[in-house]
Design a protein around this motif. Sequence first.
Motif, PDB file in Angstrom:
ATOM      1  N   ARG A   4       0.826  -1.217   0.000  1.00 15.50           N
ATOM      2  CA  ARG A   4       0.000   0.000   0.000  1.00 15.50           C
ATOM      3  C   ARG A   4       0.860   1.267   0.000  1.00 15.50           C
ATOM      4  O   ARG A   4       0.593   2.215  -0.730  1.00 15.50           O
ATOM      5  CB  ARG A   4      -0.943  -0.007   1.196  1.00 15.50           C
ATOM      6  CG  ARG A   4      -1.823   1.232   1.276  1.00 15.50           C
ATOM      7  CD  ARG A   4      -2.846   1.118   2.387  1.00 15.50           C
ATOM      8  NE  ARG A   4      -3.897   0.202   1.980  1.00 15.50           N
ATOM      9  CZ  ARG A   4      -4.449  -0.703   2.771  1.00 15.50           C
ATOM     10  NH1 ARG A   4      -4.060  -0.828   4.021  1.00 15.50           N
ATOM     11  NH2 ARG A   4      -5.404  -1.486   2.325  1.00 15.50           N
ATOM     12  N   GLY A   5       1.875   1.310   0.829  1.00 16.67           N
ATOM     13  CA  GLY A   5       2.729   2.495   0.907  1.00 16.67           C
ATOM     14  C   GLY A   5       3.431   2.800  -0.403  1.00 16.67           C
ATOM     15  O   GLY A   5       3.481   3.954  -0.847  1.00 16.67           O
ATOM     16  N   LEU A   6       3.958   1.785  -1.049  1.00 14.96           N
ATOM     17  CA  LEU A   6       4.640   1.989  -2.334  1.00 14.96           C
ATOM     18  C   LEU A   6       3.662   2.423  -3.419  1.00 14.96           C
ATOM     19  O   LEU A   6       3.975   3.284  -4.244  1.00 14.96           O
ATOM     20  CB  LEU A   6       5.372   0.711  -2.748  1.00 14.96           C
ATOM     21  CG  LEU A   6       6.543   0.298  -1.846  1.00 14.96           C
ATOM     22  CD1 LEU A   6       7.104  -1.049  -2.279  1.00 14.96           C
ATOM     23  CD2 LEU A   6       7.619   1.366  -1.845  1.00 14.96           C
ATOM     24  N   ARG A   7       2.451   1.833  -3.410  1.00 13.16           N
ATOM     25  CA  ARG A   7       1.432   2.249  -4.394  1.00 13.16           C
ATOM     26  C   ARG A   7       1.022   3.701  -4.180  1.00 13.16           C
ATOM     27  O   ARG A   7       0.856   4.460  -5.128  1.00 13.16           O
ATOM     28  CB  ARG A   7       0.211   1.329  -4.333  1.00 13.16           C
ATOM     29  CG  ARG A   7       0.424  -0.027  -4.982  1.00 13.16           C
ATOM     30  CD  ARG A   7      -0.887  -0.783  -5.154  1.00 13.16           C
ATOM     31  NE  ARG A   7      -1.683  -0.877  -3.936  1.00 13.16           N
ATOM     32  CZ  ARG A   7      -1.455  -1.761  -2.954  1.00 13.16           C
ATOM     33  NH1 ARG A   7      -0.469  -2.639  -3.061  1.00 13.16           N
ATOM     34  NH2 ARG A   7      -2.223  -1.787  -1.880  1.00 13.16           N
ATOM     35  N   ALA A   8       0.846   4.089  -2.927  1.00 11.26           N
ATOM     36  CA  ALA A   8       0.476   5.475  -2.635  1.00 11.26           C
ATOM     37  C   ALA A   8       1.585   6.427  -3.059  1.00 11.26           C
ATOM     38  O   ALA A   8       1.319   7.482  -3.648  1.00 11.26           O
ATOM     39  CB  ALA A   8       0.164   5.638  -1.153  1.00 11.26           C
ATOM     40  N   ASP A   9       2.827   6.061  -2.786  1.00 13.67           N
ATOM     41  CA  ASP A   9       3.941   6.901  -3.221  1.00 13.67           C
ATOM     42  C   ASP A   9       3.962   7.064  -4.738  1.00 13.67           C
ATOM     43  O   ASP A   9       4.197   8.161  -5.249  1.00 13.67           O
ATOM     44  CB  ASP A   9       5.281   6.308  -2.759  1.00 13.67           C
ATOM     45  CG  ASP A   9       5.594   6.631  -1.305  1.00 13.67           C
ATOM     46  OD1 ASP A   9       4.981   7.561  -0.737  1.00 13.67           O
ATOM     47  OD2 ASP A   9       6.468   5.945  -0.737  1.00 13.67           O
ATOM     48  N   ALA A  10       3.687   5.990  -5.466  1.00 16.97           N
ATOM     49  CA  ALA A  10       3.679   6.059  -6.934  1.00 16.97           C
ATOM     50  C   ALA A  10       2.486   6.873  -7.444  1.00 16.97           C
ATOM     51  O   ALA A  10       2.617   7.684  -8.361  1.00 16.97           O
ATOM     52  CB  ALA A  10       3.656   4.655  -7.531  1.00 16.97           C
ATOM     53  N   ALA A  11       1.322   6.673  -6.832  1.00 17.00           N
ATOM     54  CA  ALA A  11       0.115   7.361  -7.300  1.00 17.00           C
ATOM     55  C   ALA A  11       0.146   8.850  -7.006  1.00 17.00           C
ATOM     56  O   ALA A  11      -0.435   9.648  -7.742  1.00 17.00           O
ATOM     57  CB  ALA A  11      -1.122   6.729  -6.651  1.00 17.00           C
ATOM     58  N   TYR A  12       0.823   9.251  -5.950  1.00 15.62           N
ATOM     59  CA  TYR A  12       0.863  10.658  -5.546  1.00 15.62           C
ATOM     60  C   TYR A  12       2.310  11.141  -5.494  1.00 15.62           C
ATOM     61  O   TYR A  12       2.743  11.764  -4.530  1.00 15.62           O
ATOM     62  CB  TYR A  12       0.156  10.819  -4.194  1.00 15.62           C
ATOM     63  CG  TYR A  12      -1.252  10.289  -4.248  1.00 15.62           C
ATOM     64  CD1 TYR A  12      -2.261  11.022  -4.854  1.00 15.62           C
ATOM     65  CD2 TYR A  12      -1.574   9.026  -3.750  1.00 15.62           C
ATOM     66  CE1 TYR A  12      -3.556  10.524  -4.954  1.00 15.62           C
ATOM     67  CE2 TYR A  12      -2.866   8.520  -3.843  1.00 15.62           C
ATOM     68  CZ  TYR A  12      -3.845   9.286  -4.449  1.00 15.62           C
ATOM     69  OH  TYR A  12      -5.113   8.781  -4.559  1.00 15.62           O
ATOM     70  N   ALA A  13       3.028  10.860  -6.586  1.00 11.03           N
ATOM     71  CA  ALA A  13       4.469  11.090  -6.652  1.00 11.03           C
ATOM     72  C   ALA A  13       4.880  12.550  -6.577  1.00 11.03           C
ATOM     73  O   ALA A  13       5.966  12.872  -6.136  1.00 11.03           O
ATOM     74  CB  ALA A  13       5.043  10.455  -7.919  1.00 11.03           C
ATOM     75  N   GLY A  14       4.064  13.458  -7.033  1.00 11.91           N
ATOM     76  CA  GLY A  14       4.434  14.866  -7.001  1.00 11.91           C
ATOM     77  C   GLY A  14       5.155  15.294  -8.256  1.00 11.91           C
ATOM     78  O   GLY A  14       5.245  14.545  -9.236  1.00 11.91           O
ATOM     79  N   PRO A  15       5.698  16.507  -8.239  1.00  7.20           N
ATOM     80  CA  PRO A  15       6.241  17.127  -9.448  1.00  7.20           C
ATOM     81  C   PRO A  15       7.604  16.626  -9.906  1.00  7.20           C
ATOM     82  O   PRO A  15       8.145  17.132 -10.869  1.00  7.20           O
ATOM     83  CB  PRO A  15       6.298  18.608  -9.071  1.00  7.20           C
ATOM     84  CG  PRO A  15       6.503  18.597  -7.598  1.00  7.20           C
ATOM     85  CD  PRO A  15       5.731  17.403  -7.098  1.00  7.20           C
ATOM     86  N   GLY A  16       8.187  15.671  -9.222  1.00  8.46           N
ATOM     87  CA  GLY A  16       9.486  15.156  -9.663  1.00  8.46           C
ATOM     88  C   GLY A  16      10.643  15.633  -8.809  1.00  8.46           C
ATOM     89  O   GLY A  16      11.790  15.304  -9.057  1.00  8.46           O
ATOM     90  N   ASP A  17      10.359  16.426  -7.785  1.00  5.64           N
ATOM     91  CA  ASP A  17      11.422  16.900  -6.903  1.00  5.64           C
ATOM     92  C   ASP A  17      11.657  15.951  -5.731  1.00  5.64           C
ATOM     93  O   ASP A  17      12.375  16.267  -4.794  1.00  5.64           O
ATOM     94  CB  ASP A  17      11.099  18.303  -6.386  1.00  5.64           C
ATOM     95  CG  ASP A  17       9.832  18.364  -5.547  1.00  5.64           C
ATOM     96  OD1 ASP A  17       9.185  17.317  -5.354  1.00  5.64           O
ATOM     97  OD2 ASP A  17       9.487  19.473  -5.092  1.00  5.64           O
TER      98      ASP A  17
END
Length: 174
Positions: A97-110
């Motif tokens: 779940r944590g890795l999926r959330a990080d990927a889904a809400y990755a942000g602008p690339g910074d």
Amino acid sequence: MPTRLLLISDTHVPARAKRLPDRVWRAVDESDVVVHAGDWVDAATLDALEARAARLVGVFGNNDGPALRARLPEVARFELEGLRFGVVHETGPATGRGLRADAAYAGPGDGRPELDVLVFGRSHIPWDAVTPRGIRLLNPGSPTDRRRQPVCTMMTAIADAGELREVELVPVER
């Protein structure tokens, strides 16, 4: 100024309960913002919360029909007290779940995710964890359908000056 939050999900009225428990309504009255992470089941619950909550943020869930889907987004985002919140019903299995959330809400690339807090539902199982990239994942459980949990639950929290504090899992008697 600190903002009081009530987090609920999977209310399933009237499928699992005839109405929301009194403890939930007291918490609505005590909160500045109510967040509902889907599976309302009927529009009357949405109407009642809209009428009573100071501010309501909600999404539809997998058990919500066309009437609710027409009124609610699949994903909601809002900012509060310097925190970026997201609300969604489904995040998939607990494993990964944590890795999926990080990927889904990755942000602008910074390297910084686009959210600080993600509120979700679906499982009826309370969850409070932080992803590898720092997103706080919160599932308040269900105030009406405990499933495999010992009691029904909801969550309260305080947002204040960029911090989420006093996150509490609150038992709810039906």
